[in-house]
Design an enzyme around this catalytic site. Structure first.
Site, short mmCIF file in Angstrom:
data_model
loop_
_atom_site.label_atom_id
_atom_site.label_comp_id
_atom_site.label_asym_id
_atom_site.label_seq_id
_atom_site.Cartn_x
_atom_site.Cartn_y
_atom_site.Cartn_z
N ASP A 183 -33.45 0.41 -14.90
CA ASP A 183 -34.11 0.93 -13.70
C ASP A 183 -34.16 2.45 -13.73
O ASP A 183 -33.26 3.11 -14.27
CB ASP A 183 -33.35 0.46 -12.46
CG ASP A 183 -33.93 1.02 -11.18
OD1 ASP A 183 -35.02 0.59 -10.80
OD2 ASP A 183 -33.29 1.92 -10.58
N TRP B 166 0.81 -1.22 0.00
CA TRP B 166 0.00 0.00 0.00
C TRP B 166 0.85 1.27 0.00
O TRP B 166 0.49 2.28 0.61
CB TRP B 166 -0.96 0.01 1.19
CG TRP B 166 -1.90 -1.17 1.19
CD1 TRP B 166 -1.75 -2.31 1.92
CD2 TRP B 166 -3.07 -1.33 0.39
NE1 TRP B 166 -2.78 -3.19 1.64
CE2 TRP B 166 -3.61 -2.61 0.71
CE3 TRP B 166 -3.73 -0.53 -0.54
CZ2 TRP B 166 -4.76 -3.10 0.12
CZ3 TRP B 166 -4.90 -1.02 -1.12
CH2 TRP B 166 -5.39 -2.29 -0.79
N GLU C 79 -38.21 0.94 -17.07
CA GLU C 79 -39.03 1.18 -15.88
C GLU C 79 -39.38 2.67 -15.87
O GLU C 79 -38.66 3.50 -15.32
CB GLU C 79 -38.29 0.81 -14.60
CG GLU C 79 -39.18 0.85 -13.37
CD GLU C 79 -38.45 1.17 -12.08
OE1 GLU C 79 -38.94 0.77 -11.01
OE2 GLU C 79 -37.39 1.83 -12.13
#
Length: 828
Positions: free
Chosen positions: A517, A257, A578
């Site tokens: 959606d 890291w 939708e």
């Protein structure tokens, strides 16, 4: 002219209409299981069209309609009304019709008669279709293969409703406006919307070569093997769009890291490229994050936007952040596809040759245990049963990864990574492949209307700015109710990200289509918030319209249907919108000026059914029920009694609305007498499903578990319920107990699906603007209507039965009972 009934006239009736006693199907709902005869006050009229296009009607007397015709031997009288137009000469008539032809004035045409079609005759071509057939010749194969927008469309023989490759408006006019006079005042706005989509398409083609190549960016963006000149085996490259970052690097467990060990370079468009040599040890499965620093010195890290796998959090309840995973499995770990996508019958005249019966499923809550269901468990345990019930498609919710499980998958954080709680990407491919092997399509519930506001795991403030892929303005960039980020579809890189996302799921995971959606939140700048859509066409276009979003949806449907169409599958991809607003043109082809969807969800009736379920029996009048189901947009729709929306916390499943607390103690068939709420609820649950499927649309959808009347509601683990899985699972064991009514309800659902598959209930709704019923008697609570040649009779009276009730029918003949909601096997 009228002629008296003769043997020859009867022969003609047989020639046009087949044998009068040919069995005709009937679907029955709560009606005595006996054959039906027509009312004496009603006549059945059989209409045929001869080879000249002249109408021939056969009127059947009262005693010859239904079963009586075969017994009494009554013959119909023939009514022939030729129009006053010249008719060409033709060959001699058939021998058995010659006497009748000689007796008629004017003479009968000698062409052979046509049989009466079993299905309703399709509507005549629209003006636009007529013009299109004349204006566009058959496409040249070589031109079609180029992918250019100048490519000619499919020949007119292609299935009506199908999008055509490279088709353009006729003479600069939109067929959408030409065919709907109410759109005339808005033709300029709609044409400007279409032109915007065309200009975006042209820009992409100039810069990228084609829309298809543009949508292939997922192979370049993100973390991949470095295949550039001079790269060595094992080298990795990372590409990311982050214009707001001053510095950017990739870090992970492969370099402990360390933030700035591998720093990238930025081009003029805000794209960063990071090179990681083989020696760094970045391998498949490594946890990674991207570190960035802004010009004002702010430092932060994010999950790469194009990451293809997410590492599970250690403790979900403590909201620990997730990590991205470099995903590049060896060949032996990759899924080997065994089955191809499902191919529709391209020779059918239907937009959807195979009726679409959709099983909506959430894999995470598909287990009965208190925990997360997995892709492989769902494939091995549930797919076979879904197919055996008769469903032709599975629609998967919550596919893209979402850090907040209780969002039901609608607050996406990682758009290219499958939901990590249910398994690996290869496990999801296994599920899709297994469904294809059972003959079912697999649709993905894709969320491109908005994204999670999660900045640690998702895209919000990804590069330190409020813009990036989103609107930066507060009024446009956030959804007022959901608190989610709203995409800016006018940005070039936003289009790259979303169109590539569609192609990624379609090609890498072999999804057969998408349910988009939140389309209403995309179409309008007010996002549909506090908007009732009662003002007609003026609310759909102009100042409130988000034309950038409309242009994106047009490009998306064009990509899926034209640019990325599989040669083996053709245009079998399915797209569903939708949209609750009812905007005209959502399901019209792009080149007509529409958005290009195949179907839209019929979202009004389910909420009305939920209200009616809590009302007394005298409110269940046939006229109200008929209006409830049929009062919808005339465009092709997916009918459903309830989806996941209707049973979320705060509401209940339809069965639980009908029977409520009685379901806890009284669902056993051994309890006598049956509890009144159970007897009523079981009957109405079946009847409501039958009526909604037969009247409500061109496709059908049911939510997982509700086919057998699942009790209670859905609620995901969250702080407010102590992170409980009690209502985030499916109690499949209820349907396995044959002593409970749940098993009967599931059997009925299977019978209904098979009835549609065999007798075409859904297909009878195609090309009808609104289904009608010919027998609506509120005083008797009886409703009757046709689905093609099927007759559906429904008795909604709470306690009256009618063993000798007479119903008229458009089709004379003997009726065969094929489905009865009162059958013992379905719960009586």
């Amino acid at each position: 002219s009228r002629v008296s009934c003769t043997d020859t006239a009867m022969a003609l009736a047989r020639a046009f209409c087949a044998t009068p006693t040919t069995p005709t199907r009937v679907v029955s709902a709560r009606v005595a299981r006996r054959r039906l005869s027509a009312s004496p006050a009603r006549r059945a009229r059989l209409v045929a069209r001869n080879a000249d296009g002249h109408d021939v009607s056969v009127s059947l007397p009262e005693d010859s309609v239904g079963d009586g015709a075969a017994e009494t031997g009554a013959r119909p009288e023939l009514l022939f009304e030729p129009p006053p137009v010249p008719r060409p000469a033709a060959a001699a008539p058939p021998a058995d019709l010659a006497p009748l032809a000689d007796a008629l004035e004017p003479p009968l045409e000698p062409e052979p008669p046509l049989e009466l079609p079993l299905e309703p005759e399709p509507h005549p071509p629209t003006l636009a279709e007529d013009i299109a057939e004349d204006a566009f010749p058959e496409a040249d194969d070589a031109a079609s293969s180029t992918g250019s927008r100048e490519t000619l469309p499919d020949p007119p023989s292609a299935a009506p409703g199908r999008a055509t490759r490279g088709a353009r408006p006729i003479l600069g006019r939109l067929a959408l406006c030409r065919n709907d006079p109410s759109l005339a005042p808005y033709e300029g706005l709609l044409k400007a919307r279409y032109d915007l989509h065309e200009s975006r398409y042209d820009e992409i083609v100039r810069n990228e070569g084609s829309l298809k190549e543009f949508a292939e960016s997922y192979k370049r963006y993100g973390i991949h093997k470095d295949v550039s000149p001079g790269a060595k085996p094992g080298d990795v490259t990372y590409v990311e769009y982050a214009p707001g970052a001053k510095r950017l690097s990739l870090m992970g467990d492969f370099n402990e890291w360390t933030p700035w060990e591998f720093e990238g370079e930025k081009d003029d468009f805000g794209n960063w490229t990071v090179k990681i040599p083989n020696a760094a040890g970045l391998r498949h499965g490594a946890a990674v994050r991207v570190a960035m620093e802004t010009s004002d010195g702010e430092y932060f890290d994010r999950i790469p936007a194009w990451i293809q796998q997410i590492a599970p959090a250690v403790q979900e309840t403590e909201a620990n952040y997730h990590n991205g995973v470099y995903y590049d499995p060896p060949l032996e770990e990759r899924h080997e596809w065994r089955h191809e996508k499902i191919v529709d019958d391209q020779n059918s005249a239907s937009t959807h040759p195979s009726s679409l019966r959709i099983y909506e499923a959430h894999v995470g809550m598909s287990s009965e245990a208190h925990g997360y269901g997995t892709y492989r468990e769902f494939a091995d345990t549930h797919l076979r049963r879904i197919a055996d019930l008769g469903y032709s498609a599975v629609q998967l919710m919550a596919v893209a990864d979402h850090a907040y499980y209780a969002s039901f998958g609608y607050q996406v954080t990682n758009f290219f990574a499958p939901a990590h709680r249910s398994g690996s990407p290869e496990d999801l491919k296994y599920l899709v492949d297994a469904a294809h092997g059972l003959g079912m399509k697999v649709l993905m519930d894709v969320v491109h209307a908005h994204a999670s506001d999660n900045a640690i795991d998702g895209l919000n403030t990804f590069d330190g700015t409020n813009g990036h892929y989103f609107h930066s303005e507060p009024g446009l960039g956030w959804h007022k109710l959901w608190g989610t980020r709203m995409f800016n579809y006018g940005k070039y890189e936003t289009l790259r990200f979303l169109l590539s996302n569609l192609r990624y799921w379609s090609e890498e995971f072999q999804f057969d289509g998408f349910r988009f959606d939140g389309v209403t939140a995309m179409l309008y700048t007010h996002r549909g918030v506090y908007w009732d859509f009662l003002g007609g066409q003026s609310e759909f276009y102009g100042e409130h319209a988000d034309d950038d979003a409309c242009a994106y949806l047009m490009l998306a449907n064009r990509l899926l249907r034209e640019e990325c169409a599989d040669p083996k599958v053709g245009t079998s991809v399915v797209t569903i919108a939708e949209d609750v607003s009812g905007q005209t043109g959502v399901c019209r082809p792009v080149w007509h000026g529409g958005l290009g969807f195949d179907l839209r969800l019929s979202m009004g009736p389910p909420d009305k059914w939920a209200t009616l379920a809590n009302e007394p029996d005298f409110n269940w009048s046939p006229s109200r029920v008929l209006d409830l189901v049929t009062n919808r947009s005339p465009e092709p729709a997916v009918a459903y009694l309830e989806s996941h929306d209707q049973c979320l916390v705060g509401d209940k499943t339809f069965a639980f609305n009908l029977m409520d607390g009685a379901m806890y103690e009284c669902m056993s068939k051994s309890v006598t007498p049956t509890h009144p709420a159970i007897e009523r609820g079981v009957a109405l649950h079946k009847m409501a499903r039958l009526l909604t499927l037969a009247l409500g649309g061109e496709a059908w959808m049911a939510f997982m578990g509700n086919e057998f009347g699942h009790p209670e509601w859905v609620d995901f683990p969250r702080e407010g319920n102590g992170f409980s899985f009690q209502h985030a699972r499916r109690q499949w064991s209820l349907r396995e107990n044959q002593e409970l009514f749940y098993a009967d309800l599931e059997r009925f659902d299977g019978g209904l699906m098979k009835c549609d598959k065999t007798h075409g209930l859904l297909r009878s709704n195609e090309r009808l603007e609104r289904k009608t019923a010919h027998h609506v008697k509120d005083d008797a609570s009886v409703l009757a209507f046709h689905c093609g040649t099927n007759l559906i009779v429904c008795n909604l009276h709470p306690h009256e039965s009618y063993p000798y009730y007479k119903i008229g029918s458009e089709f004379g003949g003997t009726y065969e009972l094929v489905l009865d909601t009162d059958a013992v096997e379905y719960g009586g």
